[in-house]
Design a protein around this motif. Structure first.
Motif, PDB file in Angstrom:
ATOM      1  N   GLY A 110     -62.679  76.796  56.890  1.00 60.04           N
ATOM      2  CA  GLY A 110     -62.945  77.852  55.810  1.00 60.04           C
ATOM      3  C   GLY A 110     -64.514  79.199  56.488  1.00 60.04           C
ATOM      4  N   GLY A 111     -64.737  78.519  57.668  1.00 58.47           N
ATOM      5  CA  GLY A 111     -65.835  79.485  58.083  1.00 58.47           C
ATOM      6  C   GLY A 111     -65.557  79.772  60.046  1.00 58.47           C
ATOM      7  N   LEU A 112     -66.039  80.708  60.529  1.00 59.05           N
ATOM      8  CA  LEU A 112     -65.876  81.487  61.520  1.00 59.05           C
ATOM      9  C   LEU A 112     -67.040  80.394  62.461  1.00 59.05           C
ATOM     10  CD1 LEU A 112     -64.182  83.395  62.162  1.00 59.05           C
ATOM     11  CD2 LEU A 112     -65.802  84.781  61.697  1.00 59.05           C
ATOM     12  N   ILE A 113     -66.516  79.597  63.168  1.00 58.62           N
ATOM     13  CA  ILE A 113     -67.078  78.860  63.841  1.00 58.62           C
ATOM     14  C   ILE A 113     -66.928  79.322  65.462  1.00 58.62           C
ATOM     15  CG2 ILE A 113     -67.438  76.575  65.551  1.00 58.62           C
ATOM     16  CD1 ILE A 113     -67.358  76.316  62.183  1.00 58.62           C
ATOM     17  N   ILE A 114     -68.535  80.282  65.878  1.00 60.54           N
ATOM     18  CA  ILE A 114     -68.216  81.014  67.369  1.00 60.54           C
ATOM     19  C   ILE A 114     -68.849  80.351  68.184  1.00 60.54           C
ATOM     20  CG2 ILE A 114     -69.622  83.771  67.979  1.00 60.54           C
ATOM     21  CD1 ILE A 114     -69.592  83.727  64.877  1.00 60.54           C
ATOM     22  N   PRO A 115     -68.567  80.917  69.508  1.00 59.07           N
ATOM     23  CA  PRO A 115     -68.839  79.852  70.578  1.00 59.07           C
ATOM     24  C   PRO A 115     -70.562  80.014  71.131  1.00 59.07           C
ATOM     25  CG  PRO A 115     -67.097  80.761  71.473  1.00 59.07           C
ATOM     26  CD  PRO A 115     -67.165  81.214  69.742  1.00 59.07           C
ATOM     27  N   GLU A 116     -71.192  81.326  70.592  1.00 59.60           N
ATOM     28  CA  GLU A 116     -72.737  81.948  70.953  1.00 59.60           C
ATOM     29  C   GLU A 116     -73.081  80.596  69.962  1.00 59.60           C
ATOM     30  OE1 GLU A 116     -70.323  84.677  70.515  1.00 59.60           O
ATOM     31  OE2 GLU A 116     -69.995  84.636  72.886  1.00 59.60           O
ATOM     32  N   GLN A 117     -72.229  80.313  69.157  1.00 56.98           N
ATOM     33  CA  GLN A 117     -73.070  79.256  67.920  1.00 56.98           C
ATOM     34  C   GLN A 117     -73.730  77.870  68.440  1.00 56.98           C
ATOM     35  OE1 GLN A 117     -71.715  80.381  64.180  1.00 56.98           O
ATOM     36  NE2 GLN A 117     -72.658  81.806  63.585  1.00 56.98           N
ATOM     37  N   ILE A 118     -72.259  77.695  68.415  1.00 53.78           N
ATOM     38  CA  ILE A 118     -72.040  75.828  69.680  1.00 53.78           C
ATOM     39  C   ILE A 118     -72.454  76.001  70.608  1.00 53.78           C
ATOM     40  CG2 ILE A 118     -70.577  74.825  70.418  1.00 53.78           C
ATOM     41  CD1 ILE A 118     -68.365  76.227  68.659  1.00 53.78           C
ATOM     42  N   MET A 119     -72.702  76.725  71.511  1.00 50.54           N
ATOM     43  CA  MET A 119     -73.988  76.897  72.523  1.00 50.54           C
ATOM     44  C   MET A 119     -75.144  76.588  72.819  1.00 50.54           C
ATOM     45  SD  MET A 119     -71.384  76.336  74.749  1.00 50.54           S
ATOM     46  CE  MET A 119     -73.136  76.269  76.138  1.00 50.54           C
ATOM     47  N   ARG A 120     -75.562  78.051  71.509  1.00 55.43           N
ATOM     48  CA  ARG A 120     -77.093  78.016  71.144  1.00 55.43           C
ATOM     49  C   ARG A 120     -77.548  76.538  70.506  1.00 55.43           C
ATOM     50  NH1 ARG A 120     -76.503  83.138  69.533  1.00 55.43           N
ATOM     51  NH2 ARG A 120     -75.331  82.882  67.419  1.00 55.43           N
ATOM     52  N   THR A 121     -76.947  76.394  69.962  1.00 55.57           N
ATOM     53  CA  THR A 121     -76.780  74.680  68.894  1.00 55.57           C
ATOM     54  C   THR A 121     -76.875  73.790  69.945  1.00 55.57           C
ATOM     55  OG1 THR A 121     -76.365  75.553  66.830  1.00 55.57           O
ATOM     56  CG2 THR A 121     -76.699  73.152  67.173  1.00 55.57           C
ATOM     57  N   GLY A 122     -76.192  73.955  70.482  1.00 59.72           N
ATOM     58  CA  GLY A 122     -75.640  72.522  71.492  1.00 59.72           C
ATOM     59  C   GLY A 122     -77.021  72.732  72.919  1.00 59.72           C
ATOM     60  N   TRP A 157     -65.943  62.900  70.080  1.00 61.06           N
ATOM     61  CA  TRP A 157     -67.794  62.945  70.453  1.00 61.06           C
ATOM     62  C   TRP A 157     -68.528  61.732  70.899  1.00 61.06           C
ATOM     63  CZ3 TRP A 157     -68.858  67.334  69.300  1.00 61.06           C
ATOM     64  CH2 TRP A 157     -68.357  68.100  67.965  1.00 61.06           C
ATOM     65  N   SER A 158     -68.166  60.192  71.539  1.00 58.42           N
ATOM     66  CA  SER A 158     -68.768  59.831  71.646  1.00 58.42           C
ATOM     67  C   SER A 158     -69.372  59.872  73.144  1.00 58.42           C
ATOM     68  CB  SER A 158     -68.159  58.706  71.726  1.00 58.42           C
ATOM     69  OG  SER A 158     -68.104  57.939  70.348  1.00 58.42           O
ATOM     70  N   ARG A 159     -68.207  60.861  73.994  1.00 62.27           N
ATOM     71  CA  ARG A 159     -67.860  61.068  75.489  1.00 62.27           C
ATOM     72  C   ARG A 159     -69.024  62.218  75.224  1.00 62.27           C
ATOM     73  NH1 ARG A 159     -61.856  59.395  75.930  1.00 62.27           N
ATOM     74  NH2 ARG A 159     -62.517  57.089  76.513  1.00 62.27           N
ATOM     75  N   VAL A 160     -68.983  63.077  74.234  1.00 61.60           N
ATOM     76  CA  VAL A 160     -70.008  64.446  74.342  1.00 61.60           C
ATOM     77  C   VAL A 160     -71.393  63.778  74.486  1.00 61.60           C
ATOM     78  CG1 VAL A 160     -70.539  66.377  73.354  1.00 61.60           C
ATOM     79  CG2 VAL A 160     -68.539  66.230  73.286  1.00 61.60           C
ATOM     80  N   ALA A 161     -71.883  62.781  73.350  1.00 63.21           N
ATOM     81  CA  ALA A 161     -73.045  62.100  72.965  1.00 63.21           C
ATOM     82  C   ALA A 161     -73.330  61.268  75.102  1.00 63.21           C
ATOM     83  CB  ALA A 161     -72.799  61.273  72.183  1.00 63.21           C
ATOM     84  N   ALA A 162     -72.325  60.850  75.111  1.00 66.30           N
ATOM     85  CA  ALA A 162     -72.375  60.228  76.496  1.00 66.30           C
ATOM     86  C   ALA A 162     -73.256  61.653  77.793  1.00 66.30           C
ATOM     87  CB  ALA A 162     -71.423  59.470  77.126  1.00 66.30           C
ATOM     88  N   LEU A 163     -72.235  62.933  78.082  1.00 65.12           N
ATOM     89  CA  LEU A 163     -72.711  63.881  78.351  1.00 65.12           C
ATOM     90  C   LEU A 163     -74.458  63.657  78.468  1.00 65.12           C
ATOM     91  CD1 LEU A 163     -72.344  65.622  80.861  1.00 65.12           C
ATOM     92  CD2 LEU A 163     -72.120  66.735  78.887  1.00 65.12           C
ATOM     93  N   PHE A 164     -74.541  63.806  77.233  1.00 66.66           N
ATOM     94  CA  PHE A 164     -76.192  64.371  76.945  1.00 66.66           C
ATOM     95  C   PHE A 164     -77.007  63.115  77.586  1.00 66.66           C
ATOM     96  CE2 PHE A 164     -76.440  67.860  73.763  1.00 66.66           C
ATOM     97  CZ  PHE A 164     -75.518  68.169  73.781  1.00 66.66           C
ATOM     98  N   TYR A 165     -76.538  62.249  76.651  1.00 60.18           N
ATOM     99  CA  TYR A 165     -77.062  60.460  77.250  1.00 60.18           C
ATOM    100  C   TYR A 165     -77.491  60.605  79.093  1.00 60.18           C
ATOM    101  CZ  TYR A 165     -78.074  55.431  78.818  1.00 60.18           C
ATOM    102  OH  TYR A 165     -78.885  55.010  79.184  1.00 60.18           O
ATOM    103  N   PHE A 166     -76.218  60.759  79.875  1.00 61.02           N
ATOM    104  CA  PHE A 166     -76.527  60.919  81.086  1.00 61.02           C
ATOM    105  C   PHE A 166     -77.408  62.010  81.878  1.00 61.02           C
ATOM    106  CE2 PHE A 166     -74.199  63.176  84.944  1.00 61.02           C
ATOM    107  CZ  PHE A 166     -74.518  62.030  85.974  1.00 61.02           C
ATOM    108  N   ALA A 167     -77.439  63.225  81.222  1.00 63.98           N
ATOM    109  CA  ALA A 167     -77.843  64.463  81.005  1.00 63.98           C
ATOM    110  C   ALA A 167     -79.489  63.922  81.427  1.00 63.98           C
ATOM    111  CB  ALA A 167     -77.837  65.526  80.676  1.00 63.98           C
ATOM    112  N   LEU A 180     -70.606  72.223  79.256  1.00 66.52           N
ATOM    113  CA  LEU A 180     -70.073  72.242  77.920  1.00 66.52           C
ATOM    114  C   LEU A 180     -69.164  72.840  77.874  1.00 66.52           C
ATOM    115  CD1 LEU A 180     -71.451  70.323  75.116  1.00 66.52           C
ATOM    116  CD2 LEU A 180     -72.997  72.101  74.567  1.00 66.52           C
ATOM    117  N   ARG A 181     -70.448  74.422  78.286  1.00 64.88           N
ATOM    118  CA  ARG A 181     -68.864  75.696  77.732  1.00 64.88           C
ATOM    119  C   ARG A 181     -68.177  75.443  78.678  1.00 64.88           C
ATOM    120  NH1 ARG A 181     -72.246  78.105  80.464  1.00 64.88           N
ATOM    121  NH2 ARG A 181     -74.070  79.491  78.249  1.00 64.88           N
TER     122      ARG A 181
END
Length: 188
Positions: free
Chosen positions: A11-23, A102-112, A139-140
């Motif tokens: 129901g909402g717009l998910i904008i790539p720039e928002q995802i990247m800013r939050t990321g 999501w676990s692998r995304v979290a693992a990327l943050f952990y690795f960084a 991420l991008r």
């Protein structure tokens, strides 16, 4: 805005720039938290409740990675080399080689975060900005579309928040009980 720039989900717009800013904010706060936990300097972190919740979810997901032999092998493999963007992307690609979760995304943050800690301990704080940029570039380039398909970072909250909700409720009740007992003891 065309459909290539934003997808309609939930129901909402998910904008790539928002995802990247939050990321970017999430990555910074997750790393600052990991540095603080490792006994490093304490930096001011975001007071945004959404970012705090996302950091806590990532911490809960990654809490066992310190004991994960494969993850530790990947970290050591970078420690033995000069960390370049090519080395970073090679390891990051290995993290998601069996698919994105999501676990692998979290693992990327952990690795960084572990690379940032290595840079701090090695006296090379100038590498920190590079590590942050490489993580956000990965991420991008490799994760953004998948995160967008999941409903943005809300997808992470939706998947894991219920698992941790009861823990939070129990901790809140325990804290309230502690202060209530303490207050009653001071009255008597």
């Amino acid at each position: 805005m065309d459909q290539a720039m934003a997808r309609r989900t939930g129901g909402g717009l998910i904008i790539p720039e928002q995802i990247m800013r939050t990321g970017a904010c999430l990555l910074q706060n997750f790393i600052l938290d990991q540095v603080r936990q490792a006994g490093g300097p304490v930096f001011e972190m975001s007071q945004d409740a959404g970012i705090k919740m996302l950091v806590q979810i990532l911490k809960n997901i990654t809490q066992d990675l310190d004991n994960n032999k494969e993850m530790q092998r990947l970290i050591v493999s970078v420690k033995d080399k000069v960390c370049t963007v090519a080395v970073f992307f090679q390891v990051a690609n290995q993290l998601i080689s069996e698919g994105i979760t999501w676990s692998r995304v979290a693992a990327l943050f952990y690795f960084a975060s572990k690379l940032v800690l290595q840079a701090l301990h090695s006296g090379m704080p100038e590498q920190i900005a590079s590590i942050m940029h490489w993580t956000l570039d990965f991420l991008r380039e490799r994760l953004l579309e998948w995160i967008q398909e999941q409903g943005g970072w809300d997808g992470l909250v939706n998947k894991y928040n219920d698992k941790f909700k009861w823990l939070t409720v129990a901790m809140t009740i325990g804290t309230c009980a502690f202060f209530l007992i303490r207050r009653l003891a001071n009255l008597g």
